[in-house]
Design an enzyme around this catalytic site. Structure first.
Site, PDB file in Angstrom:
ATOM      1  N   GLU A 115       0.867  -1.207   0.000  1.00  0.00           N
ATOM      2  CA  GLU A 115       0.000   0.000   0.000  1.00  0.00           C
ATOM      3  C   GLU A 115       0.890   1.237   0.000  1.00  0.00           C
ATOM      4  O   GLU A 115       0.720   2.150   0.800  1.00  0.00           O
ATOM      5  CB  GLU A 115      -0.907  -0.010   1.233  1.00  0.00           C
ATOM      6  CG  GLU A 115      -1.678  -1.327   1.387  1.00  0.00           C
ATOM      7  CD  GLU A 115      -2.706  -1.326   2.504  1.00  0.00           C
ATOM      8  OE1 GLU A 115      -2.352  -0.894   3.614  1.00  0.00           O
ATOM      9  OE2 GLU A 115      -3.858  -1.727   2.259  1.00  0.00           O
ATOM     10  N   CYS A 142     -10.475   0.449   7.799  1.00  0.00           N
ATOM     11  CA  CYS A 142      -9.975   1.735   8.296  1.00  0.00           C
ATOM     12  C   CYS A 142     -10.626   2.909   7.576  1.00  0.00           C
ATOM     13  O   CYS A 142     -10.852   3.977   8.169  1.00  0.00           O
ATOM     14  CB  CYS A 142      -8.462   1.820   8.137  1.00  0.00           C
ATOM     15  SG  CYS A 142      -7.884   1.328   6.499  1.00  0.00           S
TER      16      CYS A 142
END
Lengths: 601, 601
Positions: free
Chosen positions: B284, B384
C-alpha cells in the site's frame, strides 16, 4: 497447393542466410551444450535413474529436428552419431508395445493417466524429429520406431479407448501425425490426427490442471464450432495447424471455414504488431479481443512460431497474402526477437515494452509485480523456445515458394534457389534492407508474387518490360511466355507510422514505426529523453543508417518532445522541442545490455 | 498560525453541508451497523472471549471521533450513551497500569512484543477519540483514561525502554499525542511524540513483517534526513503530520525543512491528480517518482486523508497556498471518491481507471490479475477507510479558516459561519458549482484569501469597491479599514484540460479534465464509444449540466473520436468524427453500477 520442401530449396545469401549460418554454427551447439548440462539427453539413457521432466523428450526432439534441417545440404558425422546414439537409446528403452516416454517409462503406473502430462505432445515432437531426420539422412530407424509408437497410440486411443483421456492436454501430435503420413502414406496416422481433432471438445474431459479450464486447452467447444482463439497460445497454434492440415488432406471445407474464422480472429483482434500472440502470462494465453498490453504482454516465442505454422498451412489451402503476410510479420519480428544476434540466448516472452526502472517499483516490500525479463537467457527450466527457434530458422526454406498446377508462388523474399521437378528459380535480394528482388525462373508458365500489405507501390518487369498483371487476394499473377524469365520486382519501402485500432486501449494515441516488414522500437541506450510523449510528423522525415553495433538498418527520425517541466500537472499545452529519435529493429532489442524499450511510442 | 477549531465554525449550507448532513444522518449509523455486525464494539467487552483483530480498537475509536464532531452542534443522548458504555468497558477492562488494547489484553504475554501489531496505532486513535469526545461533550472520563494510557506509554518507551521495539510499526500516535497535549497541556505528551519522531530511523529496529523493509515504515533514515515519501502511504502521511506538529510546537526549523522537502516530493512527483497517493497495492505504498499507474493505482482513501492532515499542518507552519490547494484537491476528489453519494458504501482504493471487461481477461484460467474493485463496499475486513472518511467529513470545518495575529485566512470556500474571540465571519457560496463567494466579516484588520491554483482570473470587491491587494505565496492579502466588511470574490472557473508531466509514463498523450478543483472522469454508462482515442479541442467547447441522477454538475464536451475500423493496425491517420463526451465528477464515479471509468482520456 503444394509447399516446396527444404530439400528443394537453398537460402543462398543475405539476411536469412546469415541467420541460418549462425543457427548451424552457433545455436545448435549452444542449445546442445545447455541441454547436456541440464540432463535433457541423459533422460533417454535409462542407466540414469533420475526421473526427467515430463517434456524433456520434446526438447531433445526439437533439437534433433533442428539439426536435421541442416543435414540436407551438408551431412555431419559427429552430430549424426550423437543423434543415432539417442535413437539407439530410444530403441533400447522403449517398451515392447512401441511406447516411448523417458518420464513415464520410469513411472509406468502413470502412463496415459494424466491429460496434463504432455505425453502425446512429446510423442508428436519425436515423430516430427524422426520424419525430418529420415528425410534429411535417409536413415529410417527413428522413423520406424515412431511408426510403431504411432500405431500403438492409434490402438490405445482409437481401438481400445483405454487411456484416461481421449485427446491431448497439449496439442502438437495432430500436425506431427500428418507429417508422419506424408512420408509413410499410412492413412491410419491421418485418421488418428483427425480423431484427435474431431473428438476434442465433444466430450467432457478432465481439465489439465485445477487452475485451468477448458478454454486453456481449446476443448471448450468442438473445434468446428470455435470462433475465437482461446487459451494457451502455443497449444492453440499447434491445434489450428493440425486442423488446417486435416482440412487440406480431407478437403474438409467445414473445418477450413472454422480455421478461417479463428485465423481472422487472431490477426484482426488478438495479435501484436510483431506477430506475437497470447497476451497474458497467466495460462500463457489469449485473453480478449483488443487486449494487447505492451509491458505485460507475453507473446511467447513458441506462440509466434505456432502462428507461422498455422498461417503457412492456411496459405496452402487458400492463396491469400493475409497468410504469407502474417508469416512475414512473425519471422522478422516476434519470432526473431526470440533469439540474440549471436545465436546463443533466447527470449521466452517477447513484451513490446520494457522499463527496467519498474523492477524497482516496490522499494518498500519484497513483494514484486511480475515484470518481463529484460535480457535473453541461454536456457530455461521450461526450455521449449530455444530449440523451437532453432528448428524454425532451419526450416525457413519451406516458406519461400509454393506451387499449384501451372503457377509458382513467391511467398517470401529471400535470396534462394529452388528446383522442383523441372521448375527452377533463383532469387536475389537484399530484402528487408530494400524492396528490390530479382528472380530468374525456368519452365513455368505463371508466377504469383505476394504484394506485401506494407507496400503501396510495386513495379514489376519481366525480361526488362513492364509486366501486365492481375492482382488477386494480395498476389500478383503474371503469365510467362518464355522458357527462361528474368523478373525484377521493386517495392517501395518507406518508413511508415502505424496506429492500432482505437479499441486497443494500451496503444491509445501511440504510434509504432515500421519499414517494410520490420517493426522498429526505441531503446533507452540510444535516446536520452522520455519516450512517451513523442510527437511524430506525418511527413515522417528520417535517415536510414547502418548500425555500428547491431548489424542492422536503424532509423533516425525527426520528432518533437515536450520541454522538461517541474510541474506534475499543467493546464498549459506542452511546448515542444526538436529531437532525433533513434529506432532499431524490434528483433535486435536487448542485445546491448539492460535498457528501456518501447515499440508503441 | 492558529487553526480554528470545529467548535468555532459551522458549515451552514451548500456542497459540504449536504455531505455533513448525510454523514451525520446516514454514515454514522451505517458504519455503526456494520461494526456491530462484525463484532468491532464487542471487542471491548471482555465477557466476549473471542480475540479481536489487532486494529479493531482503532476502528471503534475513529467512529467515536467521527460522532464527536457532530456533537458540538447537537448533542445526541443515544449515541453518547452508546459511547459512554464503550468508555466504561475500556475503564473496566484496562489493566492497572493504564494499558488498553482489546487484542493484547486477551494475549497479555504478547504486549509490546511485535512492532507490526498496531498497538501504538490503536492507542493513538483512542487518544484522538478521547480528545474530540471531551471537547465536544465536556465528558472527561475517556480523556483521563487515555492520559493514564499515555503516561504509561511514556514510562514504557521513554523511561524504562522496556518494549521490544522503540517506535511504532504503524505511525499515528505522534499526531494524537500532540492533540492530547493541546487539551491537557501536559508537556510529557509532546515529549513522547517528539521521542517517537526523533528515534525513528536512528537505530536498527525490526521490520514490521518479513516481506517489508525499512522503507515501508519510514525508518530507513532518521526522519530529518528523509527527502522522499516512502513506503506505506497512510503510515507516511500520519508520520509527516506528526513531524509537522512537532516542528510547529518546538519551532523546529530543521524538522520543518524535512517536512517541506517530503511534501514537495509528494505533490510534485508522487501524487495523483485526485490527491491520492501510494500507487502500489503491494505494501500500500509509494513507489517511484512519476510512477502513477491509473488502473493499478491504489490511492487508498486513508492515504488521501493523511495527506490532507499533513498539508493542513504545513499550512499552519507556512501560509502558502500549495498546502491549502492540496487539501482542496483531496477533499473534492481522492477523499470524496471514497464514499458513495448515499453515504453508505466506501472505496478503500481509488483507481483512476476501471475497465470491468479486464476482470474477464483470464478466460482460460482461474488465476486472476489483481484488478481494482469496481464498486464500493459497506465494510472491509480491514475497514480503516469508512470511519476515517466519516471523521474527516465531520471535521471539515477546521479546514476553512485559520488565524494569525491580525489576519484571518480563508483557506477553503464553504458556506459557513465562524466566531473566534471577537472575530466573526459568514461565508456564502455555491462553490464548487461556481467561483462566487461572499464573505461578511467583523473585527479584523486584514484578510488573506487563497487564490486557487486553477484560477487564472480573480476579482475581489470589498464593500462594493474593487480591492487593492498583494499576492504572496498564493494568498491575496487585503487590509480592511472598516469594522464590518462585505467581501465579494469572483473566481473564473472554466473547464480546463490538464496534462501530466511527460515523465508520468502512464499518462502519455492523455488529457484529464478539471473544472475548478473538481477532477472529472468519463464513465462507460454515459458514453457509448471507446474512451481512449479522444481528441480534445484546445478551445474546449462544453456545456455544464445538472446531472439527472448524480446530484452533480456534469460536463458535456465537444470532442472527436476516430471512426470505427476493422483493421487491427493501420498506416492511415485516423479519420475523426464529432462526438459529445459526458464527464462526471470523479467523486461520483461508480454510483450507477459497474461501468468503465477513466480520468486520463
Amino acid at each position: 497447393m503444394l509447399h516446396i520442401e527444404t530439400k528443394h530449396t537453398n537460402i543462398t545469401e543475405g539476411f536469412w542466410h546469415k541467420r541460418q549460418k549462425i543457427n548451424k554454427q552457433v545455436t545448435i551447439k549452444a542449445v546442445q551444450d545447455r541441454f547436456l548440462e541440464t540432463g535433457r539427453y541423459d533422460a533417454l539413457d535409462f542407466d540414469n535413474e533420475k526421473i526427467p521432466h515430463i517434456f524433456y523428450d520434446s526438447d531433445v526432439a526439437k533439437w534433433i529436428e533442428g539439426v536435421s534441417f541442416t543435414l540436407y545440404k551438408e551431412r555431419n558425422a559427429e552430430l549424426e552419431k550423437f543423434i543415432d546414439n539417442l535413437v539407439d537409446l530410444i530403441e533400447k528403452n522403449r517398451s515392447d508395445d512401441g511406447y516411448f516416454n523417458s518420464h513415464f517409462l520410469r513411472k509406468p503406473e502413470e502412463r496415459w493417466k494424466n491429460r496434463s502430462d504432455h505425453e502425446l505432445y512429446c510423442a508428436g515432437h519425436l515423430m516430427e524429429a524422426a520424419v525430418e531426420y529420415y528425410k534429411a539422412t535417409g536413415k529410417d530407424k527413428f522413423l520406424k520406431l515412431m511408426q510403431d509408437y504411432a500405431d500403438y497410440i492409434y490402438k490405445v486411443f482409437v481401438i481400445e479407448d483405454s487411456a484416461a483421456f481421449k485427446t491431448p492436454g497439449h496439442e502438437e501430435i495432430e500436425l506431427a501425425l500428418v507429417k508422419l503420413y506424408d512420408v509413410t502414406k499410412n492413412e491410419k496416422y491421418l485418421e488418428l490426427s483427425k480423431y484427435f481433432i474431431d473428438t476434442r471438445g465433444t466430450i467432457e474431459e478432465p481439465y489439465i490442471l485445477e487452475k485451468y479450464n477448458h478454454y486453456n486447452i481449446q476443448d471448450h467447444l468442438p473445434v468446428r464450432r470455435q470462433k475465437t482463439a482461446e487459451g494457451h497460445s502455443v497449444r492453440a497454434g499447434y491445434l489450428y495447424s493440425g486442423m488446417a492440415d486435416i482440412a487440406r488432406k480431407y478437403n474438409d471445407t467445414e473445418l477450413f471455414e472454422a480455421c478461417k474464422t479463428i485465423f481472422s480472429n487472431i490477426v484482426n483482434k488478438r495479435m501484436y504488431i510483431t506477430g506475437g500472440t497470447g497476451s497474458s502470462h497467466l495460462g500463457e494465453a489469449f485473453t480478449l479481443d483488443y487486449d494487447l498490453p505492451n509491458s505485460k504482454g507475453y507473446a511467447e516465442t513458441c506462440a509466434a512460431i505456432a502462428l507461422a505454422f498455422f498461417a503457412q498451412r492456411m496459405l496452402l489451402l487458400e492463396q491469400d497474402s493475409v497468410y504469407s503476410d502474417t508469416v512475414e510479420r512473425i519471422i522478422y519480428n516476434g519470432m526473431l526477437s526470440g533469439i540474440s544476434l549471436d545465436g546463443k540466448a533466447f527470449f521466452y516472452e517477447n513484451p513490446l515494452e520494457i522499463q527496467p526502472v519498474l523492477n524497482n517499483r516496490n522499494v518498500s516490500t519484497t513483494f514484486t509485480e511480475r515484470n518481463p525479463i529484460t535480457q535473453r537467457k541461454e536456457v530455461f527450466s521450461c526450455s521449449c523456445c530455444p530449440p523451437n527457434v532453432m528448428r524454425f530458422i532451419g526450416a525457413l526454406n519451406e516458406y519461400i515458394y509454393s506451387y499449384e498446377q501451372d503457377t509458382l508462388f513467391i511467398n517470401q523474399y529471400m535470396s534462394s534457389d529452388m528446383k522442383y521437378e523441372n521448375i527452377q528459380a533463383v532469387m536475389k535480394t537484399d530484402f528487408p534492407s530494400s524492396g528490390n528482388v530479382s528472380i530468374k525462373i525456368e519452365n513455368i508458365t505463371r508466377i504469383a508474387i505476394r504484394k506485401p500489405y506494407w507496400c503501396m507501390d510495386i513495379d514489376i518487369k519481366v525480361n526488362g518490360k513492364i509486366a501486365e498483371y492481375t492482382l488477386e487476394k494480395g498476389y500478383i499473377y503474371i503469365g510467362l511466355t518464355e522458357k527462361n524469365n528474368a523478373i525484377d520486382v521493386k517495392m517501395d519501402m518507406p518508413v511508415r507510422l502505424v496506429r492500432s485500432n482505437p479499441k486497443v486501449h494500451e496503444d491509445s494515441k501511440k504510434t509504432a514505426v515500421m519499414r517494410g516488414p520490420v517493426v522498429y522500437c526505441a531503446e533507452g541506450i540510444d535516446n536520452d529523453f522520455p519516450l512517451n510523449q513523442i510527437l511524430f510528423d506525418e511527413k515522417c522525415e528520417y535517415r536510414l543508417e547502418k548500425s555500428k553495433d547491431l548489424d542492422a538498418d536503424i532509423l533516425i527520425l525527426k520528432v518533437k518532445i515536450p520541454k522538461e517541466s517541474d510541474e506534475l500537472y499543467t493546464y498549459k499545452p506542452f511546448e515542444y522541442i526538436n529531437k532525433e529519435l533513434t529506432l532499431v529493429p524490434f528483433y535486435c532489442f536487448a542485445n546491448r545490455g539492460e535498457t528501456e524499450m518501447r515499440v508503441w511510442l
